[in-house]
Design a protein around this motif. Structure first.
Motif, PDB file in Angstrom:
ATOM      1  N   THR A  33       0.670  -1.134   0.003  1.00 11.87           N
ATOM      2  CA  THR A  33       0.141  -0.075   0.187  1.00 11.87           C
ATOM      3  C   THR A  33       0.851   1.355   0.000  1.00 11.87           C
ATOM      4  OG1 THR A  33      -1.772  -1.296   1.101  1.00 11.87           O
ATOM      5  CG2 THR A  33      -1.697   1.055   1.159  1.00 11.87           C
ATOM      6  N   GLU A  68      -0.407   5.925  -3.861  1.00  9.24           N
ATOM      7  CA  GLU A  68      -0.796   5.679  -5.054  1.00  9.24           C
ATOM      8  C   GLU A  68      -1.425   4.497  -5.464  1.00  9.24           C
ATOM      9  OE1 GLU A  68       2.830   8.483  -6.980  1.00  9.24           O
ATOM     10  OE2 GLU A  68       2.985   6.152  -6.904  1.00  9.24           O
ATOM     11  N   THR A  69      -1.213   3.555  -4.776  1.00  9.58           N
ATOM     12  CA  THR A  69      -1.745   2.099  -5.148  1.00  9.58           C
ATOM     13  C   THR A  69      -2.120   1.209  -3.731  1.00  9.58           C
ATOM     14  OG1 THR A  69       0.395   1.068  -5.523  1.00  9.58           O
ATOM     15  CG2 THR A  69      -0.927   2.029  -7.476  1.00  9.58           C
ATOM     16  N   ASP A  74      -5.963  -1.603  -6.443  1.00 10.19           N
ATOM     17  CA  ASP A  74      -6.776  -0.187  -6.410  1.00 10.19           C
ATOM     18  C   ASP A  74      -5.841   0.955  -6.667  1.00 10.19           C
ATOM     19  OD1 ASP A  74      -8.574   1.836  -5.845  1.00 10.19           O
ATOM     20  OD2 ASP A  74      -9.085   1.414  -3.893  1.00 10.19           O
ATOM     21  N   GLY A  75      -5.959   1.474  -7.637  1.00  9.60           N
ATOM     22  CA  GLY A  75      -4.642   2.780  -7.990  1.00  9.60           C
ATOM     23  C   GLY A  75      -5.316   3.863  -8.463  1.00  9.60           C
ATOM     24  N   ASP A  76      -4.313   4.760  -8.627  1.00 13.48           N
ATOM     25  CA  ASP A  76      -4.942   6.176  -9.328  1.00 13.48           C
ATOM     26  C   ASP A  76      -5.119   6.438 -10.642  1.00 13.48           C
ATOM     27  OD1 ASP A  76      -2.329   5.917  -9.477  1.00 13.48           O
ATOM     28  OD2 ASP A  76      -1.670   7.899  -8.547  1.00 13.48           O
ATOM     29  N   GLU A 103      -7.164   7.672 -12.314  1.00 10.41           N
ATOM     30  CA  GLU A 103      -7.478   8.789 -12.848  1.00 10.41           C
ATOM     31  C   GLU A 103      -6.486   9.547 -12.968  1.00 10.41           C
ATOM     32  OE1 GLU A 103      -6.755   9.214  -8.303  1.00 10.41           O
ATOM     33  OE2 GLU A 103      -7.880   7.922  -9.677  1.00 10.41           O
ATOM     34  N   VAL A 104      -5.230   9.386 -12.700  1.00 11.34           N
ATOM     35  CA  VAL A 104      -4.116   9.893 -13.121  1.00 11.34           C
ATOM     36  C   VAL A 104      -3.600   9.388 -14.360  1.00 11.34           C
ATOM     37  CG1 VAL A 104      -1.470  10.364 -12.647  1.00 11.34           C
ATOM     38  CG2 VAL A 104      -3.278  10.604 -10.703  1.00 11.34           C
ATOM     39  N   HIS A 151       1.199   4.041 -12.250  1.00  9.53           N
ATOM     40  CA  HIS A 151       1.520   3.482 -11.014  1.00  9.53           C
ATOM     41  C   HIS A 151       1.019   2.196 -10.612  1.00  9.53           C
ATOM     42  CE1 HIS A 151       1.467   8.180  -9.952  1.00  9.53           C
ATOM     43  NE2 HIS A 151       2.682   7.853 -10.291  1.00  9.53           N
ATOM     44  N   SER A 152      -0.339   1.791 -11.002  1.00  6.00           N
ATOM     45  CA  SER A 152      -0.995   0.677 -11.079  1.00  6.00           C
ATOM     46  C   SER A 152      -0.099  -0.451 -11.597  1.00  6.00           C
ATOM     47  CB  SER A 152      -2.250   0.555 -11.574  1.00  6.00           C
ATOM     48  OG  SER A 152      -3.112   1.274 -10.747  1.00  6.00           O
TER      49      SER A 152
END
Length: 201
Positions: free
Chosen positions: A14, A17-18, A61-63, A65-66, A70-71
């Motif tokens: 965790t 970002e993810t 569960d990553g960002d 939306e960016v 990162h995911s």
């Protein structure tokens, strides 16, 4: 050596970002449950599981939306860490794996060594910028993160091809088969570390 003992790894990772949860079984049948919120990436990881016969549960569960960077990279990190945990001291394994996969007009090669010395050479030629919702630059980012955290020397080469989907799919399938070869036990050397050094780390 107990060949009935399953080689499993589990990682929870965790960051800001993810949030990633991974479970894998090297001695599986290739069943998977993959949810990263990136459709094409889910497809590739499902193929990786099926062709390696490594059971995988991967939840991320990553960002997104960016973007997906990162995911995808963090999944590579966590998957590599889970693989390293599962493979243990590497006693009795084949260690090396090499496989070609033809995918229609494309031909992909993956050759690897579970050496403890991480390295990546990745040459897939020119790719379309995006495949669905997936940034194709992230294939190499995933492979680097996986190889360096798993302790694998990994060489990837798309020999030729035109369709980007076919190229990338061929690479993930070839990686699966190369891993399958490398993690399987050598029946003639079950109690040996496959190195003249006596250790792989």
């Amino acid at each position: 050596m107990d060949l009935n003992k399953k080689r499993c790894g589990a990682i929870k990772r965790t960051t800001a970002e993810t949030a990633i949860d991974i479970n894998l079984n090297l001695d599986g049948i290739g069943k998977s449950n993959i949810k990263t919120k990136i459709g094409f990436f889910d497809h590739m990881l499902t193929l990786l599981s099926a062709h390696s016969l490594i059971d995988m549960e991967i939840f991320c569960d990553g960002d997104i939306e960016v973007d997906g960077h990162h995911s995808v990279e963090d999944c590579g990190i966590a998957l590599g860490q889970a693989f390293k945990e599962a493979i243990g001291d590497k006693r009795g394994i084949n260690r090396y794996g090499t496989f070609y996969v033809p995918m229609d007009e494309a031909l992909a090669l993956v050759s690897l060594d579970i050496s403890g010395r991480p390295y990546l050479v990745c040459d897939m030629g020119e790719l379309a910028p995006m495949i669905g919702d997936f940034d194709t630059e992230l294939v190499e980012e995933f492979m680097r993160a996986f190889a360096f955290n798993a302790g694998i020397t990994l060489h990837i080469k798309v020999m030729y091809g035109k369709n980007s989907h076919h190229k990338v799919e061929g690479v993930f399938k070839a990686l699966g088969h190369a891993l399958r070869q490398a993690v399987e036990f050598d029946q003639r050397a079950l109690d040996k570390i496959p190195s003249t050094k006596g250790v792989l780390e």
